[in-house]
Scaffold this active site. Structure first.
Site, PDB file in Angstrom:
ATOM      1  N   CYS A   1       0.805  -1.227   0.000  1.00  0.00           N
ATOM      2  CA  CYS A   1       0.000   0.000   0.000  1.00  0.00           C
ATOM      3  C   CYS A   1       0.836   1.274   0.000  1.00  0.00           C
ATOM      4  O   CYS A   1       0.283   2.372   0.043  1.00  0.00           O
ATOM      5  CB  CYS A   1      -0.943   0.011   1.203  1.00  0.00           C
ATOM      6  SG  CYS A   1      -0.092   0.209   2.789  1.00  0.00           S
TER       7      CYS A   1
ATOM      8  N   CYS B   1      14.793   1.309  11.194  1.00  0.00           N
ATOM      9  CA  CYS B   1      14.273   2.184  12.244  1.00  0.00           C
ATOM     10  C   CYS B   1      12.841   2.571  11.885  1.00  0.00           C
ATOM     11  O   CYS B   1      12.614   3.412  11.013  1.00  0.00           O
ATOM     12  CB  CYS B   1      15.176   3.407  12.361  1.00  0.00           C
ATOM     13  SG  CYS B   1      14.762   4.508  13.721  1.00  0.00           S
TER      14      CYS B   1
END
Length: 223
Positions: free
Chosen positions: A191, A211
């Site tokens: 998406c 991260c």
């Protein structure tokens, strides 16, 4: 319909008329325009009005009709995982596209700002940076499996960090030049939700630190 020689331009062209499924009996017709502008032809019987139209287009404009090609939604390949984190099939699914209004109805304001606007949550503010439970981290937008607790580590940064995604097919990486520096942004393959960034200061075996923003993830504890 007979075709008579014509005087056209001064380069060689070849026209090929192929049988049309809707015109029974239509045969190939080839005409070669010579450099002196004369046309020699090997012509067979051409039946059907559509064939005559094609001939007219070729002789008048040097072009042929082009059939429109239908284009469906973009397809992406991702790897599916069970609730126990076991790898299942690689599947081809439609890429998810929604309007901002639809995303805002589905997501919290913070999740929308980060996943759809490439924002970043404050360090130590997310719910997963200090989570040690065993489970999967899925995309908050489309539920695609992204990371496993098996590759999560303490980075000391205040963001949940992983040394690799659960499957490389499930994420996408691209260059990010914001903030006056070059970084590698990470997004969901299904998406295009922005997840965070990856750096090359992680632990072995990859040396990478994915991260991530907690608000872009949904943790599902192993059943």
């Amino acid at each position: 319909m007979p075709i008579t020689p014509l005087s056209l331009s001064f380069w060689t062209r070849e026209y090929r008329l192929f049988p049309s499924p809707s015109d029974e009996g239509q045969l190939e017709d080839i005409m070669i325009e010579n450099q002196d502008g004369r046309i020699s032809r090997r012509a067979f019987l051409i039946a059907g009005g559509s064939a005559a139209t094609v001939v007219s287009l070729y002789l008048r404009y040097g072009t042929k009709p082009i059939e429109a090609k239908s284009s469906g939604p973009k397809q992406v390949k991702i790897v599916e995982f069970s609730q126990l984190g076991q790898k299942e099939d690689t599947v081809t699914l439609p890429f998810i596209v929604k309007s901002d209004t639809e995303w805002k109805q589905q997501l919290s304001p913070a999740a929308f700002e980060i996943t759809r606007r490439a924002g970043t949550e404050r360090a130590y503010s997310g719910q997963y940076w200090n989570l040690h439970d065993k489970g999967l981290y899925r995309c908050i937008c489309c539920d695609t499996a992204l990371f496993s607790s098996e590759t999560k580590f303490e980075s000391g940064t205040g963001w949940p960090s992983f040394w690799q995604p659960i499957a490389k097919e499930n994420v996408r990486e691209n260059s990010d030049m914001t903030l006056g520096m070059e970084r590698t942004a990470v997004s969901c393959r299904r998406c295009d939700a922005h997840l965070g960034h990856v750096f090359d200061d992680g632990p072995r075996p990859t040396g990478l630190r994915y991260c991530m923003n907690s608000v872009a993830l949904k943790f599902v504890k192993f059943a």
